[in-house]
Write a protein that holds these residues in place. Structure first.
Motif, mmCIF file in Angstrom:
data_model
loop_
_atom_site.group_PDB
_atom_site.id
_atom_site.type_symbol
_atom_site.label_atom_id
_atom_site.label_comp_id
_atom_site.label_asym_id
_atom_site.label_seq_id
_atom_site.Cartn_x
_atom_site.Cartn_y
_atom_site.Cartn_z
ATOM 1 N N GLU A 47 58.843 5.919 -37.874
ATOM 2 C CA GLU A 47 58.816 7.183 -37.141
ATOM 3 C C GLU A 47 59.016 6.998 -35.636
ATOM 4 O O GLU A 47 59.053 7.984 -34.901
ATOM 5 N N SER A 48 59.144 5.766 -35.186
ATOM 6 C CA SER A 48 59.301 5.484 -33.760
ATOM 7 C C SER A 48 60.778 5.386 -33.391
ATOM 8 O O SER A 48 61.607 4.989 -34.206
ATOM 9 N N GLU A 49 61.070 5.727 -32.146
ATOM 10 C CA GLU A 49 62.437 5.640 -31.651
ATOM 11 C C GLU A 49 62.940 4.208 -31.788
ATOM 12 O O GLU A 49 62.283 3.258 -31.370
ATOM 13 N N GLY A 50 64.090 4.069 -32.401
ATOM 14 C CA GLY A 50 64.682 2.748 -32.596
ATOM 15 C C GLY A 50 63.947 1.887 -33.608
ATOM 16 O O GLY A 50 64.192 0.684 -33.708
ATOM 17 N N HIS A 51 63.024 2.523 -34.350
ATOM 18 C CA HIS A 51 62.219 1.802 -35.345
ATOM 19 C C HIS A 51 61.508 0.601 -34.728
ATOM 20 O O HIS A 51 61.404 -0.463 -35.335
ATOM 21 N N ARG A 52 60.985 0.793 -33.508
ATOM 22 C CA ARG A 52 60.311 -0.289 -32.793
ATOM 23 C C ARG A 52 59.155 0.274 -31.995
ATOM 24 O O ARG A 52 59.181 1.412 -31.553
ATOM 25 N N MET A 53 58.128 -0.552 -31.821
ATOM 26 C CA MET A 53 56.990 -0.189 -30.988
ATOM 27 C C MET A 53 56.485 -1.438 -30.285
ATOM 28 O O MET A 53 56.544 -2.540 -30.858
ATOM 29 N N ARG A 54 55.971 -1.240 -29.078
ATOM 30 C CA ARG A 54 55.282 -2.342 -28.409
ATOM 31 C C ARG A 54 54.082 -2.722 -29.262
ATOM 32 O O ARG A 54 53.419 -1.858 -29.839
ATOM 33 N N MET A 55 53.809 -3.991 -29.340
ATOM 34 C CA MET A 55 52.696 -4.468 -30.163
ATOM 35 C C MET A 55 51.382 -3.818 -29.726
ATOM 36 O O MET A 55 50.571 -3.442 -30.572
ATOM 37 N N SER A 56 51.174 -3.663 -28.427
ATOM 38 C CA SER A 56 49.929 -3.055 -27.947
ATOM 39 C C SER A 56 49.820 -1.598 -28.393
ATOM 40 O O SER A 56 48.735 -1.136 -28.768
ATOM 41 N N ASP A 57 50.931 -0.866 -28.394
ATOM 42 C CA ASP A 57 50.931 0.526 -28.845
ATOM 43 C C ASP A 57 50.708 0.612 -30.357
ATOM 44 O O ASP A 57 50.008 1.505 -30.839
ATOM 45 N N LEU A 58 51.296 -0.319 -31.090
ATOM 46 C CA LEU A 58 51.124 -0.350 -32.539
ATOM 47 C C LEU A 58 49.675 -0.685 -32.893
ATOM 48 O O LEU A 58 49.106 -0.096 -33.816
ATOM 49 N N ALA A 59 49.073 -1.594 -32.156
ATOM 50 C CA ALA A 59 47.661 -1.931 -32.377
ATOM 51 C C ALA A 59 46.791 -0.688 -32.158
ATOM 52 O O ALA A 59 45.893 -0.392 -32.956
ATOM 53 N N ALA A 60 47.064 0.050 -31.095
ATOM 54 C CA ALA A 60 46.298 1.264 -30.807
ATOM 55 C C ALA A 60 46.524 2.320 -31.886
ATOM 56 O O ALA A 60 45.570 2.972 -32.341
ATOM 57 N N ALA A 61 47.764 2.481 -32.324
ATOM 58 C CA ALA A 61 48.087 3.502 -33.325
ATOM 59 C C ALA A 61 47.443 3.214 -34.676
ATOM 60 O O ALA A 61 47.111 4.139 -35.418
ATOM 61 N N THR A 62 47.273 1.930 -34.998
ATOM 62 C CA THR A 62 46.726 1.544 -36.301
ATOM 63 C C THR A 62 45.258 1.144 -36.226
ATOM 64 O O THR A 62 44.696 0.690 -37.224
ATOM 65 N N LEU A 63 44.659 1.300 -35.050
ATOM 66 C CA LEU A 63 43.250 0.969 -34.831
ATOM 67 C C LEU A 63 42.928 -0.484 -35.203
ATOM 68 O O LEU A 63 41.916 -0.777 -35.832
ATOM 69 N N GLN A 64 43.821 -1.377 -34.818
ATOM 70 C CA GLN A 64 43.607 -2.801 -35.063
ATOM 71 C C GLN A 64 43.519 -3.530 -33.726
ATOM 72 O O GLN A 64 44.136 -3.111 -32.746
ATOM 73 N N SER A 65 42.790 -4.630 -33.710
ATOM 74 C CA SER A 65 42.790 -5.469 -32.519
ATOM 75 C C SER A 65 44.171 -6.098 -32.394
ATOM 76 O O SER A 65 44.910 -6.223 -33.384
ATOM 77 N N LYS A 66 44.533 -6.505 -31.196
ATOM 78 C CA LYS A 66 45.839 -7.143 -30.990
ATOM 79 C C LYS A 66 45.937 -8.411 -31.813
ATOM 80 O O LYS A 66 46.995 -8.722 -32.377
ATOM 81 N N SER A 67 44.837 -9.149 -31.918
ATOM 82 C CA SER A 67 44.826 -10.389 -32.700
ATOM 83 C C SER A 67 45.045 -10.105 -34.187
ATOM 84 O O SER A 67 45.854 -10.757 -34.841
ATOM 85 N N ARG A 68 44.324 -9.133 -34.720
ATOM 86 C CA ARG A 68 44.476 -8.794 -36.138
ATOM 87 C C ARG A 68 45.890 -8.296 -36.419
ATOM 88 O O ARG A 68 46.496 -8.658 -37.423
ATOM 89 N N LEU A 69 46.418 -7.456 -35.532
ATOM 90 C CA LEU A 69 47.780 -6.959 -35.711
ATOM 91 C C LEU A 69 48.773 -8.108 -35.679
ATOM 92 O O LEU A 69 49.711 -8.147 -36.478
ATOM 93 N N SER A 70 48.583 -9.054 -34.795
ATOM 94 C CA SER A 70 49.487 -10.194 -34.705
ATOM 95 C C SER A 70 49.540 -10.966 -36.030
ATOM 96 O O SER A 70 50.617 -11.329 -36.507
ATOM 97 N N HIS A 71 48.383 -11.180 -36.636
ATOM 98 C CA HIS A 71 48.347 -11.854 -37.951
ATOM 99 C C HIS A 71 49.038 -11.006 -39.014
ATOM 100 O O HIS A 71 49.775 -11.535 -39.853
ATOM 101 N N GLN A 72 48.795 -9.702 -38.968
ATOM 102 C CA GLN A 72 49.424 -8.788 -39.927
ATOM 103 C C GLN A 72 50.942 -8.820 -39.771
ATOM 104 O O GLN A 72 51.684 -8.889 -40.760
ATOM 105 N N ILE A 73 51.422 -8.773 -38.543
ATOM 106 C CA ILE A 73 52.869 -8.798 -38.290
ATOM 107 C C ILE A 73 53.460 -10.125 -38.735
ATOM 108 O O ILE A 73 54.569 -10.151 -39.294
ATOM 109 N N THR A 74 52.743 -11.214 -38.549
ATOM 110 C CA THR A 74 53.230 -12.522 -39.028
ATOM 111 C C THR A 74 53.444 -12.487 -40.533
ATOM 112 O O THR A 74 54.480 -12.948 -41.036
#
Length: 158
Positions: free
Chosen positions: A54-81
């Motif tokens: 749903e994001s423009e260009g199908h991309r989001m800054r990792m920090s914005d994605l962490a905020a949108a999904t209510l995850q810590s940046k560290s947890r999101l990083s592992h999830q993205i990996t």
């Protein structure tokens, strides 16, 4: 009902509503997760795919994605990996901020989203939406909105 220390205990009516809310939340999350697992996805995976799709260009800054999904940046990083390994997303550097990274939906991630979304919506309908009348849905929305507003405000304070 109060105790000596001033705690306002829940009334029977409040307790019933609270416990039913908890039970429905857990059972619904369990069912939706189970249905997504048939496609090799978790609810976290799906939420990330939705946000990116749903994001423009199908991309989001990792920090914005962490905020949108209510995850810590560290947890999101592992999830993205994990999702990178599955070929659903990739990371890209942010040219305007050398420290920033984007999560980007891959073609495989987009195809997965398009394939899974109809099944997920059918599951949401079967286990939630279609069990309530339009009036009940409107009442539920009206009842939950003040709680959502309050929690969004609290989130900003954290």
């Amino acid at each position: 009902m109060e105790t000596q220390n001033g705690t306002r205990w829940l009334t029977d009516e409040e307790q019933r509503a609270w416990r039913t809310h908890l039970e429905v939340s857990r059972l619904l999350a369990y069912q939706l997760e189970k249905d997504l697992q048939a496609f090799g996805l978790t609810m976290n995976d799906y939420e990330i795919l939705v946000n990116l799709s749903e994001s423009e260009g199908h991309r989001m800054r990792m920090s914005d994605l962490a905020a949108a999904t209510l995850q810590s940046k560290s947890r999101l990083s592992h999830q993205i990996t994990r999702m990178e390994t599955a070929g659903l997303v990739r990371r890209e550097n942010c040219e305007s901020d050398r420290r920033g990274l984007f999560a980007v939906l891959t073609d495989n991630g987009w195809d997965t989203m398009r394939r899974v979304a109809p099944h997920h919506v059918a599951s949401v309908r079967k286990h939630f939406i279609d069990l309530l009348s339009s009036a009940e849905l409107e009442d539920l929305y009206g009842s939950l909105l003040p709680v959502a507003r309050h929690l969004r405000t609290q989130r900003g304070r954290v």
